[in-house]
Design a protein around this motif. Structure first.
Motif, short mmCIF file in Angstrom:
data_model
loop_
_atom_site.label_atom_id
_atom_site.label_comp_id
_atom_site.label_asym_id
_atom_site.label_seq_id
_atom_site.Cartn_x
_atom_site.Cartn_y
_atom_site.Cartn_z
N VAL A 92 -2.68 5.62 1.68
CA VAL A 92 -2.40 5.53 2.97
C VAL A 92 -2.46 6.79 3.67
O VAL A 92 -1.88 7.91 3.19
CB VAL A 92 -0.69 4.80 3.12
CG1 VAL A 92 -0.62 4.75 4.55
CG2 VAL A 92 -0.64 3.60 2.49
N TYR A 134 0.83 -1.33 0.05
CA TYR A 134 0.05 -0.06 0.04
C TYR A 134 0.67 1.22 0.12
O TYR A 134 0.40 2.36 -0.56
CB TYR A 134 -1.11 -0.10 1.24
CG TYR A 134 -2.21 -0.84 0.64
CD1 TYR A 134 -3.22 -0.74 -0.06
CD2 TYR A 134 -2.26 -2.09 1.45
CE1 TYR A 134 -4.21 -1.54 -0.18
CE2 TYR A 134 -3.34 -3.16 1.43
CZ TYR A 134 -4.02 -2.56 0.40
OH TYR A 134 -5.24 -3.70 0.16
N MET A 181 -5.14 1.85 5.27
CA MET A 181 -4.92 1.51 4.09
C MET A 181 -5.97 1.11 2.95
O MET A 181 -6.80 0.21 3.28
CB MET A 181 -3.96 0.39 4.15
CG MET A 181 -2.64 0.84 4.92
SD MET A 181 -1.47 -0.53 4.89
CE MET A 181 -0.11 0.41 6.05
N VAL A 200 -3.19 4.42 11.24
CA VAL A 200 -3.00 4.15 9.61
C VAL A 200 -4.30 3.69 9.09
O VAL A 200 -4.97 2.81 9.48
CB VAL A 200 -1.79 3.30 9.24
CG1 VAL A 200 -1.87 2.01 9.78
CG2 VAL A 200 -1.48 3.29 7.96
#
Length: 194
Positions: free
Chosen positions: A54, A48, A67, A65
């Motif tokens: 991201v 990713y 993704m 995070v």
């Protein structure tokens, strides 16, 4: 947009998903689970960070995070020689061949539950446990949902954690399908916008 290293991403993901029902089903031994999760999530993070969307939440360091897989040529695995390790290879190494096949078949069944292409798929959303309850997950999710909306895409995801369903619903997603992954596996909720 803030940046995150593969090492930090896999650590945040492994810490966040430690008690997730899917990871518990994959890796029942709690001593093995954080390391197995980090290895698996590290491969996703590499992919990713190179070819996906991201979003990162940062305090003094990256602590969250999201993704996303977006439609287009980067959504498909590249042609050419396989780089090691592969997800399948890691799963076989951690689980054994028969169990990895069983898990792979269960996970592949989720593809048929997604909306028609093109769509934006939230593969992973994680906030380090030490940074939870600060609204970071919602901020990360909203960024991706706004980008999908701006691109004219339905956003979708699969969650195996029942505690996540109300969170996603509060951000405009709804359950489209609910399935048991295997007789001994967790329930999966396929969710989407629109």
């Amino acid at each position: 947009m803030a940046e995150i290293s593969v090492a930090r991403a896999r650590t945040v993901l492994a810490r966040s998903f430690f008690d997730d029902p899917l990871m518990v089903w994959f890796f029942p031994d709690p001593d093995v689970r954080p390391h197995a999760c980090a290895a698996m999530f590290g491969l996703f993070a590499e992919h990713y960070l190179a070819d996906g969307r991201v979003d990162v939440a940062t305090r003094s360091e990256p602590v969250g995070v999201a993704m996303w897989r977006w439609p287009g040529p980067d959504a498909a695995p590249p042609d050419g020689p396989e780089e090691l390790p592969s997800i399948g290879g890691l799963m076989t190494g951690f689980m054994g061949a028969a169990r990895a096949r069983e898990v792979g078949v269960a996970m592949a069944s989720l593809d048929a539950l997604r909306p028609p292409e093109p769509y934006a798929y939230l593969h992973l959303l994680a906030v380090d446990p030490d940074a939870c309850r600060q609204g970071l997950g919602g901020e990360l999710l909203d960024r991706g949902l706004a980008a999908a909306r701006d691109a004219g895409l339905v956003a979708c995801l699969d969650t195996m954690n029942p505690a996540n369903v109300p969170f996603y619903e509060a951000h405009g997603m709804s359950v489209r399908h609910e399935v048991q992954l295997a007789p001994d596996g967790p329930t999966s909720w396929a969710m989407a916008t629109g």
